[in-house]
Design a protein around this motif. Structure first.
Motif, PDB file in Angstrom:
ATOM      1  N   MET A  53      80.519   5.644  62.277  1.00  0.00           N
ATOM      2  CA  MET A  53      79.426   5.402  63.213  1.00  0.00           C
ATOM      3  C   MET A  53      78.153   5.076  62.441  1.00  0.00           C
ATOM      4  N   LEU A  54      77.492   4.009  62.829  1.00  0.00           N
ATOM      5  CA  LEU A  54      76.291   3.550  62.122  1.00  0.00           C
ATOM      6  C   LEU A  54      74.994   4.081  62.713  1.00  0.00           C
ATOM      7  N   ASP A  55      75.001   4.486  63.970  1.00  0.00           N
ATOM      8  CA  ASP A  55      73.790   4.997  64.612  1.00  0.00           C
ATOM      9  C   ASP A  55      73.304   6.222  63.839  1.00  0.00           C
ATOM     10  N   PRO A  56      72.104   6.145  63.217  1.00  0.00           N
ATOM     11  CA  PRO A  56      71.620   7.266  62.406  1.00  0.00           C
ATOM     12  C   PRO A  56      71.405   8.550  63.207  1.00  0.00           C
ATOM     13  N   ASN A  57      71.220   8.434  64.520  1.00  0.00           N
ATOM     14  CA  ASN A  57      71.080   9.643  65.345  1.00  0.00           C
ATOM     15  C   ASN A  57      72.364  10.445  65.403  1.00  0.00           C
ATOM     16  N   PHE A  58      73.497   9.774  65.239  1.00  0.00           N
ATOM     17  CA  PHE A  58      74.776  10.446  65.443  1.00  0.00           C
ATOM     18  C   PHE A  58      75.739  10.364  64.261  1.00  0.00           C
ATOM     19  N   LYS A  59      75.311   9.801  63.140  1.00  0.00           N
ATOM     20  CA  LYS A  59      76.193   9.691  61.983  1.00  0.00           C
ATOM     21  C   LYS A  59      76.678  11.084  61.570  1.00  0.00           C
ATOM     22  N   ARG A  60      77.994  11.260  61.574  1.00  0.00           N
ATOM     23  CA  ARG A  60      78.662  12.522  61.241  1.00  0.00           C
ATOM     24  C   ARG A  60      78.139  13.697  62.067  1.00  0.00           C
ATOM     25  N   ALA A  61      77.794  13.429  63.301  1.00  0.00           N
ATOM     26  CA  ALA A  61      77.296  14.473  64.195  1.00  0.00           C
ATOM     27  C   ALA A  61      78.445  15.280  64.776  1.00  0.00           C
ATOM     28  N   ALA A  62      78.198  16.574  64.930  1.00  0.00           N
ATOM     29  CA  ALA A  62      79.093  17.482  65.643  1.00  0.00           C
ATOM     30  C   ALA A  62      78.296  17.975  66.850  1.00  0.00           C
ATOM     31  N   ILE A  63      78.716  17.563  68.039  1.00  0.00           N
ATOM     32  CA  ILE A  63      77.966  17.831  69.262  1.00  0.00           C
ATOM     33  C   ILE A  63      78.767  18.740  70.184  1.00  0.00           C
ATOM     34  N   LEU A  64      78.087  19.745  70.722  1.00  0.00           N
ATOM     35  CA  LEU A  64      78.686  20.588  71.749  1.00  0.00           C
ATOM     36  C   LEU A  64      78.189  20.108  73.104  1.00  0.00           C
ATOM     37  N   LEU A  65      79.123  19.739  73.991  1.00  0.00           N
ATOM     38  CA  LEU A  65      78.752  19.359  75.359  1.00  0.00           C
ATOM     39  C   LEU A  65      78.450  20.628  76.147  1.00  0.00           C
ATOM     40  N   VAL A  66      77.226  20.725  76.667  1.00  0.00           N
ATOM     41  CA  VAL A  66      76.841  21.897  77.442  1.00  0.00           C
ATOM     42  C   VAL A  66      76.881  21.617  78.939  1.00  0.00           C
ATOM     43  N   ASP A  67      76.962  20.353  79.304  1.00  0.00           N
ATOM     44  CA  ASP A  67      77.067  19.980  80.710  1.00  0.00           C
ATOM     45  C   ASP A  67      77.737  18.612  80.789  1.00  0.00           C
ATOM     46  N   HIS A  68      78.750  18.527  81.612  1.00  0.00           N
ATOM     47  CA  HIS A  68      79.447  17.247  81.792  1.00  0.00           C
ATOM     48  C   HIS A  68      79.897  17.159  83.244  1.00  0.00           C
ATOM     49  N   GLY A  69      79.456  16.099  83.905  1.00  0.00           N
ATOM     50  CA  GLY A  69      79.824  15.908  85.298  1.00  0.00           C
ATOM     51  C   GLY A  69      79.739  14.450  85.671  1.00  0.00           C
ATOM     52  N   GLU A  70      79.877  14.174  86.954  1.00  0.00           N
ATOM     53  CA  GLU A  70      79.890  12.780  87.383  1.00  0.00           C
ATOM     54  C   GLU A  70      78.534  12.101  87.225  1.00  0.00           C
ATOM     55  N   ASP A  71      77.444  12.876  87.112  1.00  0.00           N
ATOM     56  CA  ASP A  71      76.110  12.288  86.925  1.00  0.00           C
ATOM     57  C   ASP A  71      75.774  11.999  85.465  1.00  0.00           C
ATOM     58  N   GLY A  72      76.578  12.517  84.528  1.00  0.00           N
ATOM     59  CA  GLY A  72      76.323  12.299  83.116  1.00  0.00           C
ATOM     60  C   GLY A  72      76.641  13.534  82.293  1.00  0.00           C
ATOM     61  N   SER A  73      76.166  13.524  81.047  1.00  0.00           N
ATOM     62  CA  SER A  73      76.495  14.598  80.105  1.00  0.00           C
ATOM     63  C   SER A  73      75.287  14.956  79.254  1.00  0.00           C
ATOM     64  N   ILE A  74      75.254  16.218  78.834  1.00  0.00           N
ATOM     65  CA  ILE A  74      74.225  16.721  77.933  1.00  0.00           C
ATOM     66  C   ILE A  74      74.923  17.500  76.832  1.00  0.00           C
ATOM     67  N   GLY A  75      74.456  17.315  75.602  1.00  0.00           N
ATOM     68  CA  GLY A  75      74.990  18.063  74.473  1.00  0.00           C
ATOM     69  C   GLY A  75      73.926  18.272  73.420  1.00  0.00           C
ATOM     70  N   PHE A  76      74.258  19.106  72.435  1.00  0.00           N
ATOM     71  CA  PHE A  76      73.352  19.376  71.320  1.00  0.00           C
ATOM     72  C   PHE A  76      74.070  19.118  70.002  1.00  0.00           C
ATOM     73  N   ILE A  77      73.399  18.401  69.099  1.00  0.00           N
ATOM     74  CA  ILE A  77      73.941  18.182  67.762  1.00  0.00           C
ATOM     75  C   ILE A  77      73.812  19.498  67.005  1.00  0.00           C
ATOM     76  N   LEU A  78      74.922  20.030  66.544  1.00  0.00           N
ATOM     77  CA  LEU A  78      74.950  21.336  65.899  1.00  0.00           C
ATOM     78  C   LEU A  78      74.658  21.283  64.404  1.00  0.00           C
ATOM     79  N   ASN A  79      74.681  20.089  63.821  1.00  0.00           N
ATOM     80  CA  ASN A  79      74.586  20.016  62.362  1.00  0.00           C
ATOM     81  C   ASN A  79      73.385  19.207  61.873  1.00  0.00           C
ATOM     82  N   ARG A  80      72.258  19.275  62.581  1.00  0.00           N
ATOM     83  CA  ARG A  80      71.017  18.613  62.148  1.00  0.00           C
ATOM     84  C   ARG A  80      69.902  19.650  62.076  1.00  0.00           C
TER      85      ARG A  80
END
Length: 184
Positions: free
Chosen positions: A17-44
């Protein structure tokens, strides 16, 4: 058949992945539903402590993590003490999101909440309706099982590789790949 994505899923950025916001990111999804998703990058991890960032916060030697590129003017927290913090949302086994902020500060002042019980984030990672599903189809993310130790005990600089290793097989090979490919 692939398992559906749900709240509590760990997402690992695909290795190229080239996007610097997410390169080698480990994200925990804290909310996922039909309206969208929210997560937090655990390793930044940032260089800032929560008590230096937020006014009227008790002295507390806990770093703030960069949760993602969205809402960088917001502070969120994950914790292990859903039994003590009213209004907490369960995310996965042993992990809760948010809750009564004044209660959190009280627990910290009383020594009942330690830095190993909570993790703070500035901003979050967000996806609009069906965006994350499309990114999964495109191969941008590798889903993984969540373990509370990933949030509260694992060193952030090795978390992505650690979770890839735990997936086993070809993922273990991917976990050992160098971050930057060099061509001579």
């Amino acid at each position: 058949m692939k398992k559906p994505i749900k709240t509590g899923t760990m997402l690992l950025a695909e290795p190229f992945m080239l996007d610097p916001n997410f390169k080698r990111a480990a994200i925990l999804l804290v909310d996922h539903g039909e309206d969208g998703s929210i997560g937090f990058i655990l390793n930044r991890e940032s260089e800032v402590r929560i008590d230096h960032l937020v006014d009227d916060f008790p002295e507390f030697e806990a770093p703030v993590y960069i949760g993602g590129p969205v809402g960088r003017d917001t502070v969120h927290y994950l914790h292990r003490r859903g039994d003590l913090i009213e209004g907490s949302d369960p995310v996965a086994r042993g992990i809760w999101w948010g809750g009564d902020y004044e209660r959190l500060k009280f627990l910290i002042r009383q020594g009942l909440m330690t830095p190993s019980d909570v993790r703070f984030f500035v901003g979050y990672s967000g996806w609009s309706e069906n965006q994350l599903e499309q990114e999964m189809v495109n191969g941008s993310w590798v889903p993984a099982a969540m373990d509370p130790n990933y949030v509260f005990r694992s060193p952030p600089d090795t978390l992505w590789s650690q979770v890839m290793h735990h997936k086993g097989n070809a993922f273990s090979v991917i976990a050992d790949m160098k971050d930057e490919a060099k061509f001579n």
